[in-house]
Motif scaffolding. Structure first.
Motif, PDB file in Angstrom:
ATOM      1  N   SER A   7       0.827  -1.208   0.000  1.00  0.00           N
ATOM      2  CA  SER A   7       0.000   0.000   0.000  1.00  0.00           C
ATOM      3  C   SER A   7       0.859   1.255   0.000  1.00  0.00           C
ATOM      4  CB  SER A   7      -0.934   0.002   1.217  1.00  0.00           C
ATOM      5  OG  SER A   7      -1.798  -1.114   1.184  1.00  0.00           O
ATOM      6  N   ILE A   8       1.909   1.230   0.825  1.00  0.00           N
ATOM      7  CA  ILE A   8       2.802   2.385   0.898  1.00  0.00           C
ATOM      8  C   ILE A   8       3.552   2.561  -0.419  1.00  0.00           C
ATOM      9  CG2 ILE A   8       4.870   3.288   2.019  1.00  0.00           C
ATOM     10  CD1 ILE A   8       3.894   1.941   4.595  1.00  0.00           C
ATOM     11  N   ALA A   9       4.009   1.448  -0.995  1.00  0.00           N
ATOM     12  CA  ALA A   9       4.777   1.515  -2.243  1.00  0.00           C
ATOM     13  C   ALA A   9       3.955   2.082  -3.386  1.00  0.00           C
ATOM     14  CB  ALA A   9       5.301   0.125  -2.611  1.00  0.00           C
ATOM     15  N   THR A  10       2.663   1.794  -3.420  1.00  0.00           N
ATOM     16  CA  THR A  10       1.813   2.334  -4.482  1.00  0.00           C
ATOM     17  C   THR A  10       1.322   3.742  -4.170  1.00  0.00           C
ATOM     18  OG1 THR A  10      -0.108   1.250  -3.471  1.00  0.00           O
ATOM     19  CG2 THR A  10       1.023   0.065  -5.229  1.00  0.00           C
ATOM     20  N   GLY A  11       1.274   4.098  -2.899  1.00  0.00           N
ATOM     21  CA  GLY A  11       0.766   5.416  -2.524  1.00  0.00           C
ATOM     22  C   GLY A  11       1.805   6.515  -2.604  1.00  0.00           C
ATOM     23  N   ILE A  12       3.079   6.173  -2.340  1.00  0.00           N
ATOM     24  CA  ILE A  12       4.129   7.197  -2.317  1.00  0.00           C
ATOM     25  C   ILE A  12       4.290   7.897  -3.670  1.00  0.00           C
ATOM     26  CG2 ILE A  12       6.633   7.495  -2.178  1.00  0.00           C
ATOM     27  CD1 ILE A  12       6.651   5.671   0.235  1.00  0.00           C
ATOM     28  N   PRO A  13       4.360   7.173  -4.809  1.00  0.00           N
ATOM     29  CA  PRO A  13       4.481   7.887  -6.094  1.00  0.00           C
ATOM     30  C   PRO A  13       3.325   8.847  -6.356  1.00  0.00           C
ATOM     31  CG  PRO A  13       4.987   5.561  -6.377  1.00  0.00           C
ATOM     32  CD  PRO A  13       4.424   5.719  -5.005  1.00  0.00           C
ATOM     33  N   LEU A  14       2.113   8.431  -6.013  1.00  0.00           N
ATOM     34  CA  LEU A  14       0.966   9.319  -6.200  1.00  0.00           C
ATOM     35  C   LEU A  14       1.040  10.528  -5.275  1.00  0.00           C
ATOM     36  CD1 LEU A  14      -1.878   6.669  -6.575  1.00  0.00           C
ATOM     37  CD2 LEU A  14      -1.039   8.220  -8.347  1.00  0.00           C
ATOM     38  N   LEU A  15       1.504  10.301  -4.059  1.00  0.00           N
ATOM     39  CA  LEU A  15       1.666  11.419  -3.126  1.00  0.00           C
ATOM     40  C   LEU A  15       2.697  12.409  -3.642  1.00  0.00           C
ATOM     41  CD1 LEU A  15       1.030  12.728  -0.392  1.00  0.00           C
ATOM     42  CD2 LEU A  15       2.809  11.283   0.616  1.00  0.00           C
ATOM     43  N   LEU A  16       3.813  11.898  -4.173  1.00  0.00           N
ATOM     44  CA  LEU A  16       4.846  12.772  -4.723  1.00  0.00           C
ATOM     45  C   LEU A  16       4.320  13.555  -5.928  1.00  0.00           C
ATOM     46  CD1 LEU A  16       8.005  10.452  -4.515  1.00  0.00           C
ATOM     47  CD2 LEU A  16       7.464  12.435  -3.081  1.00  0.00           C
ATOM     48  N   CYS A  17       3.540  12.881  -6.761  1.00  0.00           N
ATOM     49  CA  CYS A  17       2.943  13.568  -7.915  1.00  0.00           C
ATOM     50  C   CYS A  17       2.050  14.714  -7.464  1.00  0.00           C
ATOM     51  CB  CYS A  17       2.133  12.577  -8.757  1.00  0.00           C
ATOM     52  SG  CYS A  17       3.118  11.517  -9.829  1.00  0.00           S
ATOM     53  N   LEU A 115       1.341  10.986 -16.111  1.00  0.00           N
ATOM     54  CA  LEU A 115       1.963   9.948 -15.285  1.00  0.00           C
ATOM     55  C   LEU A 115       1.039   9.440 -14.187  1.00  0.00           C
ATOM     56  CD1 LEU A 115       4.624   8.420 -14.791  1.00  0.00           C
ATOM     57  CD2 LEU A 115       5.321  10.300 -13.284  1.00  0.00           C
ATOM     58  N   ALA A 116       0.259  10.333 -13.575  1.00  0.00           N
ATOM     59  CA  ALA A 116      -0.567   9.962 -12.425  1.00  0.00           C
ATOM     60  C   ALA A 116      -1.568   8.844 -12.730  1.00  0.00           C
ATOM     61  CB  ALA A 116      -1.286  11.199 -11.872  1.00  0.00           C
ATOM     62  N   PRO A 117      -2.320   8.885 -13.846  1.00  0.00           N
ATOM     63  CA  PRO A 117      -3.241   7.772 -14.109  1.00  0.00           C
ATOM     64  C   PRO A 117      -2.536   6.433 -14.293  1.00  0.00           C
ATOM     65  CG  PRO A 117      -3.820   9.678 -15.443  1.00  0.00           C
ATOM     66  CD  PRO A 117      -2.490   9.966 -14.834  1.00  0.00           C
ATOM     67  N   MET A 118      -1.330   6.470 -14.883  1.00  0.00           N
ATOM     68  CA  MET A 118      -0.580   5.217 -15.053  1.00  0.00           C
ATOM     69  C   MET A 118      -0.124   4.660 -13.707  1.00  0.00           C
ATOM     70  SD  MET A 118       1.604   5.706 -18.566  1.00  0.00           S
ATOM     71  CE  MET A 118       2.351   7.277 -18.160  1.00  0.00           C
ATOM     72  N   LEU A 119       0.275   5.556 -12.813  1.00  0.00           N
ATOM     73  CA  LEU A 119       0.630   5.106 -11.466  1.00  0.00           C
ATOM     74  C   LEU A 119      -0.601   4.574 -10.736  1.00  0.00           C
ATOM     75  CD1 LEU A 119       3.075   7.967 -10.385  1.00  0.00           C
ATOM     76  CD2 LEU A 119       3.673   5.602 -10.936  1.00  0.00           C
ATOM     77  N   GLY A 120      -1.739   5.236 -10.959  1.00  0.00           N
ATOM     78  CA  GLY A 120      -2.979   4.732 -10.373  1.00  0.00           C
ATOM     79  C   GLY A 120      -3.338   3.363 -10.911  1.00  0.00           C
ATOM     80  N   THR A 156      -8.839   2.844  -4.880  1.00  0.00           N
ATOM     81  CA  THR A 156      -8.335   4.095  -4.313  1.00  0.00           C
ATOM     82  C   THR A 156      -7.218   4.678  -5.161  1.00  0.00           C
ATOM     83  OG1 THR A 156      -8.899   3.390  -2.074  1.00  0.00           O
ATOM     84  CG2 THR A 156      -7.310   5.175  -2.282  1.00  0.00           C
ATOM     85  N   THR A 157      -6.280   3.851  -5.586  1.00  0.00           N
ATOM     86  CA  THR A 157      -5.166   4.372  -6.381  1.00  0.00           C
ATOM     87  C   THR A 157      -5.647   4.871  -7.750  1.00  0.00           C
ATOM     88  OG1 THR A 157      -4.702   2.103  -7.115  1.00  0.00           O
ATOM     89  CG2 THR A 157      -3.420   2.950  -5.263  1.00  0.00           C
ATOM     90  N   THR A 158      -6.621   4.174  -8.324  1.00  0.00           N
ATOM     91  CA  THR A 158      -7.180   4.635  -9.604  1.00  0.00           C
ATOM     92  C   THR A 158      -7.836   6.002  -9.445  1.00  0.00           C
ATOM     93  OG1 THR A 158      -7.595   2.356 -10.306  1.00  0.00           O
ATOM     94  CG2 THR A 158      -8.761   4.086 -11.481  1.00  0.00           C
ATOM     95  N   ALA A 159      -8.636   6.142  -8.404  1.00  0.00           N
ATOM     96  CA  ALA A 159      -9.314   7.423  -8.168  1.00  0.00           C
ATOM     97  C   ALA A 159      -8.306   8.532  -7.896  1.00  0.00           C
ATOM     98  CB  ALA A 159     -10.278   7.277  -6.991  1.00  0.00           C
ATOM     99  N   ALA A 160      -7.278   8.227  -7.102  1.00  0.00           N
ATOM    100  CA  ALA A 160      -6.272   9.241  -6.784  1.00  0.00           C
ATOM    101  C   ALA A 160      -5.527   9.687  -8.045  1.00  0.00           C
ATOM    102  CB  ALA A 160      -5.285   8.685  -5.757  1.00  0.00           C
ATOM    103  N   GLY A 161      -5.136   8.722  -8.880  1.00  0.00           N
ATOM    104  CA  GLY A 161      -4.445   9.070 -10.119  1.00  0.00           C
ATOM    105  C   GLY A 161      -5.289   9.926 -11.034  1.00  0.00           C
ATOM    106  N   MET A 162      -6.591   9.608 -11.137  1.00  0.00           N
ATOM    107  CA  MET A 162      -7.484  10.392 -11.990  1.00  0.00           C
ATOM    108  C   MET A 162      -7.708  11.795 -11.432  1.00  0.00           C
ATOM    109  SD  MET A 162      -8.082   8.538 -14.558  1.00  0.00           S
ATOM    110  CE  MET A 162      -9.357   9.524 -15.322  1.00  0.00           C
ATOM    111  N   LEU A 163      -7.825  11.913 -10.118  1.00  0.00           N
ATOM    112  CA  LEU A 163      -8.019  13.231  -9.510  1.00  0.00           C
ATOM    113  C   LEU A 163      -6.800  14.129  -9.734  1.00  0.00           C
ATOM    114  CD1 LEU A 163      -9.767  12.348  -6.118  1.00  0.00           C
ATOM    115  CD2 LEU A 163     -10.738  13.654  -8.022  1.00  0.00           C
ATOM    116  N   ILE A 164      -5.620  13.558  -9.581  1.00  0.00           N
ATOM    117  CA  ILE A 164      -4.397  14.332  -9.812  1.00  0.00           C
ATOM    118  C   ILE A 164      -4.325  14.786 -11.264  1.00  0.00           C
ATOM    119  CG2 ILE A 164      -1.867  14.212  -9.865  1.00  0.00           C
ATOM    120  CD1 ILE A 164      -2.072  12.253  -7.488  1.00  0.00           C
ATOM    121  N   ALA A 165      -4.674  13.875 -12.189  1.00  0.00           N
ATOM    122  CA  ALA A 165      -4.631  14.215 -13.611  1.00  0.00           C
ATOM    123  C   ALA A 165      -5.625  15.329 -13.942  1.00  0.00           C
ATOM    124  CB  ALA A 165      -4.924  12.975 -14.452  1.00  0.00           C
ATOM    125  N   VAL A 166      -6.841  15.228 -13.409  1.00  0.00           N
ATOM    126  CA  VAL A 166      -7.859  16.255 -13.658  1.00  0.00           C
ATOM    127  C   VAL A 166      -7.399  17.606 -13.098  1.00  0.00           C
ATOM    128  CG1 VAL A 166     -10.195  16.999 -13.044  1.00  0.00           C
ATOM    129  CG2 VAL A 166      -9.797  14.655 -13.800  1.00  0.00           C
TER     130      VAL A 166
END
Length: 210
Positions: A7-17, A115-120, A156-166
């Motif tokens: 969970s942390i490994a997938t969340g950190i890249p999105l957090l950095l983005c 990048l964010a949606p791909m990370l999501g 959650t990661t999909t939603a986070a990636g899409m929100l960052i992209a939007v």
């Protein structure tokens, strides 16, 4: 790898983005908002003076309330005795430099938006892998709680990636709109100045010939 580590490994890249996107957005918004143009009243005064070919009066208004593209105007005035082609080329060069200053780091927002949606999606895949792994190691009937954690991570990661992209795409469009409006005002004003100078030079040449 433990579930929490995944969970942390997938969340950190999105957090950095999200952090980088927010930092770029704040810096660019602050920079663009401090770029000054002419107010409507000042623009009317300048346009009126230029229509009457009173270039010096128009310059006096700009000197009293200098704009952010003042260096472009100064460069243009340094070529006031040159031909219109040379003067316009000098204006174009300075405007390109000014536009580059305004658009600096804007590509970062588009990069993060891509990048964010791909990370999501990567987080989604890892979440599904967790769910199937939990199903595989389950000894008894599969309970919803066995796969719920992995599916929650996937969604959650999909939603986070899409929100960052939007967020990035919206801000990029908003800031670019402001930049285009600012540059359009600058180009319009500079073209009028250049045209007024050309008419002054032409009338001066005609008077000298007469």
């Amino acid at each position: 790898m433990p579930a929490n580590s995944l969970s942390i490994a997938t969340g950190i890249p999105l957090l950095l983005c999200s952090v980088f996107a927010l930092a770029i957005a704040i810096e660019r918004i602050c920079f663009i908002l401090t770029r000054k143009g002419l107010s409507k009243q000042q623009k009317q005064v300048v346009l009126s003076a230029l229509k009457q070919h009173q270039t010096n009066d128009a310059l006096a208004v700009l000197d009293d309330s200098p704009t952010s593209y003042q260096p472009v105007i100064e460069e243009m005035m340094s070529h006031r005795d040159n031909s219109k082609a040379v003067r316009d080329e000098a204006i174009q060069i300075m405007l390109v430099r000014y536009a580059n200053q305004l658009q600096r780091r804007m590509s970062g927002l588009i990069t993060i938006a891509s990048l964010a949606p791909m990370l999501g999606l990567l987080g989604t895949i890892i979440g599904l892998m967790r769910s199937f792994r939990d199903i595989g190691i389950s000894q008894g009937p599969v309970e919803p709680s066995v796969v719920a954690d992995g599916l929650w991570q996937a969604l959650t990661t999909t939603a986070a990636g899409m929100l960052i992209a939007v967020f990035c795409v919206f801000l990029h469009a908003l800031i670019n709109s402001r930049i285009r409006h600012h540059l359009a005002d600058a180009k319009d004003l500079l073209n009028l100045f250049s045209h007024s100078l050309e008419l002054q030079n032409a009338s001066g040449s005609a008077a000298s010939a007469g």
